[in-house]
Design a protein around this motif. Structure first.
Motif, PDB file in Angstrom:
ATOM      1  N   VAL A 147     -22.860 -13.378  -0.178  1.00  0.00           N
ATOM      2  CA  VAL A 147     -22.322 -14.572  -0.834  1.00  0.00           C
ATOM      3  C   VAL A 147     -23.436 -15.252  -1.642  1.00  0.00           C
ATOM      4  O   VAL A 147     -24.511 -15.527  -1.116  1.00  0.00           O
ATOM      5  N   SER A 148     -23.174 -15.502  -2.913  1.00  0.00           N
ATOM      6  CA  SER A 148     -24.149 -16.186  -3.777  1.00  0.00           C
ATOM      7  C   SER A 148     -24.047 -17.692  -3.573  1.00  0.00           C
ATOM      8  O   SER A 148     -22.940 -18.230  -3.411  1.00  0.00           O
ATOM      9  N   VAL A 149     -25.186 -18.369  -3.581  1.00  0.00           N
ATOM     10  CA  VAL A 149     -25.220 -19.817  -3.370  1.00  0.00           C
ATOM     11  C   VAL A 149     -25.803 -20.491  -4.602  1.00  0.00           C
ATOM     12  O   VAL A 149     -26.885 -20.119  -5.079  1.00  0.00           O
ATOM     13  N   PHE A 150     -25.083 -21.488  -5.112  1.00  0.00           N
ATOM     14  CA  PHE A 150     -25.499 -22.221  -6.305  1.00  0.00           C
ATOM     15  C   PHE A 150     -25.492 -23.724  -6.004  1.00  0.00           C
ATOM     16  O   PHE A 150     -24.770 -24.190  -5.115  1.00  0.00           O
ATOM     17  N   SER A 151     -26.268 -24.464  -6.771  1.00  0.00           N
ATOM     18  CA  SER A 151     -26.304 -25.922  -6.644  1.00  0.00           C
ATOM     19  C   SER A 151     -25.749 -26.551  -7.922  1.00  0.00           C
ATOM     20  O   SER A 151     -25.728 -25.930  -8.985  1.00  0.00           O
ATOM     21  N   TYR A 152     -25.299 -27.795  -7.782  1.00  0.00           N
ATOM     22  CA  TYR A 152     -24.827 -28.524  -8.962  1.00  0.00           C
ATOM     23  C   TYR A 152     -25.031 -30.012  -8.756  1.00  0.00           C
ATOM     24  O   TYR A 152     -25.139 -30.504  -7.627  1.00  0.00           O
ATOM     25  N   SER A 153     -25.077 -30.740  -9.839  1.00  0.00           N
ATOM     26  CA  SER A 153     -25.008 -32.202  -9.837  1.00  0.00           C
ATOM     27  C   SER A 153     -24.867 -32.638 -11.292  1.00  0.00           C
ATOM     28  O   SER A 153     -24.754 -31.800 -12.196  1.00  0.00           O
ATOM     29  N   ARG A 154     -24.912 -33.916 -11.517  1.00  0.00           N
ATOM     30  CA  ARG A 154     -24.808 -34.417 -12.887  1.00  0.00           C
ATOM     31  C   ARG A 154     -26.018 -34.015 -13.707  1.00  0.00           C
ATOM     32  O   ARG A 154     -25.886 -33.595 -14.854  1.00  0.00           O
ATOM     33  N   ASN A 155     -27.216 -34.133 -13.104  1.00  0.00           N
ATOM     34  CA  ASN A 155     -28.439 -34.003 -13.889  1.00  0.00           C
ATOM     35  C   ASN A 155     -29.312 -32.813 -13.539  1.00  0.00           C
ATOM     36  O   ASN A 155     -30.283 -32.538 -14.257  1.00  0.00           O
ATOM     37  N   GLU A 156     -29.025 -32.121 -12.433  1.00  0.00           N
ATOM     38  CA  GLU A 156     -29.886 -31.015 -12.040  1.00  0.00           C
ATOM     39  C   GLU A 156     -29.092 -29.997 -11.237  1.00  0.00           C
ATOM     40  O   GLU A 156     -27.968 -30.246 -10.822  1.00  0.00           O
TER      41      GLU A 156
END
Length: 461
Positions: free
Chosen positions: A236-245
């Protein structure tokens, strides 16, 4: 769902999550009946679509004759319904198969590639955005949403040829453990539902368990900065997200004449430029990043269709929904489902950004005795950022009263000078005599049903 059940009975059928299932079974040509405690605009809409509704939990009254036969009748219930319910006892004693709403959703979505959106807040808007994007792209999708998507006036989208299903993954009662995500999005893990979990640690553990359910070859998209430690499998691939980074984020955010809000969507493969938000509220930038991230991971995101979908997204009912724009003397009324302190803060901040230098009145109806008990200081702190606050009766939903717990717990701790505690039955008359400028009405209860009366009074005619 097994065709051996031509009849489905819903206990607690007036909830928004149940509504999508009811509409799904109706679309399959099954007979659908339901019980709920009180009528509402949603139950009226469902009844018009073909659901037989009853508001008396006496089995002799509520259950139509064909549904009394356990052969061919499936019973679906919401965890908000207690086991002491007369209907629950009737169906169990009669030998019906009785399953939770989440189990039914899990069975329906099991044969598809599911995009599951979980989190303390943000999951309804984010999942609705993703559903609208995929529906606009050539691949289409099926969607079971936790709010009425205004583009379609429904919380159910059907595309029989599409392998993709979008589902809101509810953490209440660990319901999301019944799902099998191909792509999972987690928007936030701020503690909630402590009546179920008891501690923040148990709450986080439940989300960690949810990440274990992601199918091999799938992906997790998690908001940056959360305390959650995922337990995804090796494939399983893991990614991050947010508004600015993060792996997915926004750049070049800009507001153009007329209040049009644009940003560029940054993803691991490049940049999708010039995304316009159909609901130009600052918090929706982050929601859009999460939705587009999930859609991009399907491999079926079409740039032009994605731009068109985000620009035409009309939002979901009661998620920062304008009930009145530019009414008499410029008055504005906004209905928001915010029922957690962080959601209140975000809603107030969004109003401040949209309407700088204008006076903000926040009307708040606390939801649940346990949530009020657990977060009263945080609610008061969030509300204190308004210019004026009005609190009304606590909405108990599924809960029995707790000694000493009421809206006053929050009211007494609010620090803004202009604050009021008003019985809900008196709220409409009070607002008609109140010289408010911007009214933000918050809560997951039934106060929103009163807002059209206030809006009509202040509308320009």
């Amino acid at each position: 769902m097994n065709p051996e059940y031509p009849r489905i009975f819903f206990v607690g059928g007036g909830g928004i999550g149940m509504a999508a299932l009811e509409r799904y079974f109706l679309s399959q040509g099954r007979s659908v009946a339901a019980y709920d405690r009180t009528p509402s605009p949603l139950t009226a809409a469902l009844a018009a679509e073909g659901v037989t509704f009853c508001y008396d939990d006496n089995p002799d009254v509520a259950v139509p004759a064909p549904f009394r036969n356990p052969e061919g009748t499936l019973v679906v219930y919401t965890p908000a319904v207690p086991e002491t319910s007369a209907l629950m006892q009737f169906f169990r004693a009669a030998g019906h198969r009785v399953i939770k709403r989440a189990e039914a959703l899990g069975i329906i979505t099991r044969g598809s590639l599911a995009l599951c959106f979980a989190g303390t807040h943000g999951k309804t808007t984010t999942s609705a955005m993703a559903a609208h994007v995929l529906h606009t792209c050539s691949c289409g999708c099926n969607a079971f949403l936790g709010g009425i998507l205004r583009n379609y006036d429904s919380n159910l989208l059907l595309s029989p040829s599409s392998p993709w299903t979008v589902a809101e993954a509810d953490e209440y009662d660990r319901s999301f453990h019944r799902l099998q995500p191909h792509i999972a999005v987690i928007t936030a893990t701020d503690p909630d539902h402590l009546d179920i979990y008891g501690t923040e640690e148990a709450y986080l553990e439940s989300f960690a368990r949810f990440t274990e359910l992601i199918a091999p070859g799938g992906a997790l998209v998690a908001h940056t900065g959360m305390k959650l430690v995922p337990r995804t499998g090796p494939d399983v691939s893991v990614f991050s997200y947010s508004r600015n980074e993060g792996d997915f984020h926004a750049e070049r955010v800009r507001v153009e004449p007329g209040g049009r809000l644009f940003f560029d969507f940054v993803h691991p493969g490049g940049v999708l430029r010039d995304i316009e938000l159909g609901v130009p509220v600052d918090i929706n930038i982050e929601n859009a990043v999460a939705a587009l991230a999930a859609c991009w991971l399907t491999g079926r995101l079409e740039p032009q269709a994605a731009r068109r979908a985000m620009a035409t997204f009309g939002g979901t009912e009661r998620r920062f929904q304008f009930v009145l724009r530019n009414g008499r003397d410029g008055r504005v009324i906004i209905d928001d489902y915010a029922h957690h302190p962080d959601e209140l803060r975000a809603g107030i901040a969004s109003v401040r950004a949209l309407f700088p230098n204008r006076k903000l009145t926040v009307a708040f109806q606390p939801h649940l005795y346990t949530r009020t008990r657990d977060f009263a200081p945080q609610f008061a702190e969030a509300l204190s950022a308004a210019d004026s606050v009005v609190l009304t009766d606590l909405y108990p939903a599924r809960e029995q009263p707790l000694p000493g717990v009421s809206s006053r717990m929050i009211f007494d701790a609010v620090t803004c000078a202009d604050k009021h505690l008003i019985a809900k039955d008196n709220l409409v008359d009070w607002l008609k005599n109140r010289n408010f400028d911007i009214l933000l009405a918050c809560g997951a209860g039934d106060m929103s049903f009163l807002l059209p009366q206030v809006a009509e009074f202040y509308s320009e005619k």
